[in-house]
Scaffold this motif. Structure first.
Motif, PDB file in Angstrom:
ATOM      1  N   GLY A  23       3.385   1.290 -50.560  1.00  0.00           N
ATOM      2  CA  GLY A  23       4.635   2.032 -50.641  1.00  0.00           C
ATOM      3  C   GLY A  23       5.868   1.195 -50.325  1.00  0.00           C
ATOM      4  O   GLY A  23       6.895   1.306 -50.991  1.00  0.00           O
ATOM      5  N   VAL A  24       5.794   0.322 -49.314  1.00  0.00           N
ATOM      6  CA  VAL A  24       6.948  -0.487 -48.927  1.00  0.00           C
ATOM      7  C   VAL A  24       7.261  -1.504 -50.008  1.00  0.00           C
ATOM      8  O   VAL A  24       8.405  -1.670 -50.440  1.00  0.00           O
ATOM      9  CB  VAL A  24       6.683  -1.185 -47.576  1.00  0.00           C
ATOM     10  N   THR A  25       6.234  -2.205 -50.467  1.00  0.00           N
ATOM     11  CA  THR A  25       6.435  -3.210 -51.509  1.00  0.00           C
ATOM     12  C   THR A  25       6.912  -2.552 -52.790  1.00  0.00           C
ATOM     13  O   THR A  25       7.725  -3.118 -53.528  1.00  0.00           O
ATOM     14  CB  THR A  25       5.116  -3.954 -51.779  1.00  0.00           C
ATOM     15  N   GLN A  26       6.430  -1.368 -53.050  1.00  0.00           N
ATOM     16  CA  GLN A  26       6.835  -0.627 -54.244  1.00  0.00           C
ATOM     17  C   GLN A  26       8.333  -0.347 -54.206  1.00  0.00           C
ATOM     18  O   GLN A  26       9.029  -0.528 -55.193  1.00  0.00           O
ATOM     19  CB  GLN A  26       6.036   0.673 -54.306  1.00  0.00           C
ATOM     20  N   ARG A  27       8.843   0.061 -53.037  1.00  0.00           N
ATOM     21  CA  ARG A  27      10.283   0.347 -52.921  1.00  0.00           C
ATOM     22  C   ARG A  27      11.110  -0.928 -53.021  1.00  0.00           C
ATOM     23  O   ARG A  27      12.181  -0.942 -53.605  1.00  0.00           O
ATOM     24  CB  ARG A  27      10.556   1.038 -51.597  1.00  0.00           C
ATOM     25  N   LEU A  28      10.603  -2.020 -52.394  1.00  0.00           N
ATOM     26  CA  LEU A  28      11.363  -3.272 -52.421  1.00  0.00           C
ATOM     27  C   LEU A  28      11.464  -3.853 -53.824  1.00  0.00           C
ATOM     28  O   LEU A  28      12.491  -4.410 -54.199  1.00  0.00           O
ATOM     29  CB  LEU A  28      10.714  -4.302 -51.487  1.00  0.00           C
ATOM     30  N   THR A  29      10.404  -3.739 -54.593  1.00  0.00           N
ATOM     31  CA  THR A  29      10.391  -4.330 -55.933  1.00  0.00           C
ATOM     32  C   THR A  29      10.887  -3.373 -56.999  1.00  0.00           C
ATOM     33  O   THR A  29      11.109  -3.776 -58.132  1.00  0.00           O
ATOM     34  CB  THR A  29       8.978  -4.784 -56.308  1.00  0.00           C
ATOM     35  N   GLY A  30      11.021  -2.079 -56.667  1.00  0.00           N
ATOM     36  CA  GLY A  30      11.471  -1.105 -57.648  1.00  0.00           C
ATOM     37  C   GLY A  30      10.394  -0.746 -58.654  1.00  0.00           C
ATOM     38  O   GLY A  30      10.691  -0.329 -59.768  1.00  0.00           O
ATOM     39  N   ALA A  31       9.142  -0.913 -58.271  1.00  0.00           N
ATOM     40  CA  ALA A  31       8.032  -0.616 -59.169  1.00  0.00           C
ATOM     41  C   ALA A  31       7.879   0.895 -59.325  1.00  0.00           C
ATOM     42  O   ALA A  31       8.239   1.658 -58.426  1.00  0.00           O
ATOM     43  CB  ALA A  31       6.745  -1.218 -58.629  1.00  0.00           C
ATOM     44  N   PRO A  32       7.320   1.340 -60.443  1.00  0.00           N
ATOM     45  CA  PRO A  32       7.109   2.787 -60.634  1.00  0.00           C
ATOM     46  C   PRO A  32       6.018   3.307 -59.704  1.00  0.00           C
ATOM     47  O   PRO A  32       5.219   2.544 -59.163  1.00  0.00           O
ATOM     48  CB  PRO A  32       6.683   2.896 -62.096  1.00  0.00           C
ATOM     49  N   ALA A  33       5.983   4.622 -59.527  1.00  0.00           N
ATOM     50  CA  ALA A  33       5.016   5.240 -58.618  1.00  0.00           C
ATOM     51  C   ALA A  33       3.579   5.000 -59.062  1.00  0.00           C
ATOM     52  O   ALA A  33       2.663   4.973 -58.242  1.00  0.00           O
ATOM     53  CB  ALA A  33       5.291   6.729 -58.508  1.00  0.00           C
ATOM     54  N   ALA A  34       3.347   4.798 -60.345  1.00  0.00           N
ATOM     55  CA  ALA A  34       1.985   4.587 -60.842  1.00  0.00           C
ATOM     56  C   ALA A  34       1.433   3.225 -60.421  1.00  0.00           C
ATOM     57  O   ALA A  34       0.236   2.990 -60.500  1.00  0.00           O
ATOM     58  CB  ALA A  34       1.970   4.694 -62.363  1.00  0.00           C
ATOM     59  N   ALA A  35       2.293   2.313 -59.960  1.00  0.00           N
ATOM     60  CA  ALA A  35       1.832   0.978 -59.565  1.00  0.00           C
ATOM     61  C   ALA A  35       1.012   1.032 -58.285  1.00  0.00           C
ATOM     62  O   ALA A  35       0.201   0.149 -58.032  1.00  0.00           O
ATOM     63  CB  ALA A  35       3.012   0.040 -59.386  1.00  0.00           C
TER      64      ALA A  35
END
Length: 114
Positions: free
Chosen positions: A7-19
């Motif tokens: 979740g943290v890396t997802q927010r930092l990189t702007g990746a979609p929720a499916a990642a």
């Protein structure tokens, strides 16, 4: 190369929720409750409400009477012969181990004869 993001890396990189895919992780709540190992109640907590009956008798008041008696005996020897045996065995092994360590250090400190 594809990396799974938390979740943290997802927010930092702007990746979609499916990642973020937590595959292989166990669910937080087990589907079957494990059996209680110690002090098994006669009823499940959900069935008994706020009061649970345990199989064994409450020995705390009896043990309090034994340990709080002022008879000059140390607390680690209050329960009689078995406590004395365990205490003396522990002290004997402790003193024996300390002596063994000192002998081993003395032997190790001696120069080798060549």
């Amino acid at each position: 190369m594809y990396y799974k993001l938390n979740g943290v890396t997802q927010r930092l990189t702007g990746a979609p929720a499916a990642a973020y895919s937590p595959q292989g992780l166990r669910p937080g709540v087990p589907s079957v409750s494990p059996p209680i190992t110690f002090a098994s109640p006669t009823k499940l907590v959900s069935e008994a409400g706020s009061q649970v009956e345990y199989l064994g008798a409450n020995k705390v008041p009896d043990l309090q009477k034994i340990f709080q008696r002022s008879d000059g005996v140390p607390v680690h020897l209050k329960r009689g012969l078995m406590d004395k045996l365990l205490y003396r065995t522990t002290m004997g092994l402790t003193v024996g181990g300390a002596l063994y360590c000192l002998v081993a250090l003395y032997i190790a400190a001696q120069p080798s004869n060549k």
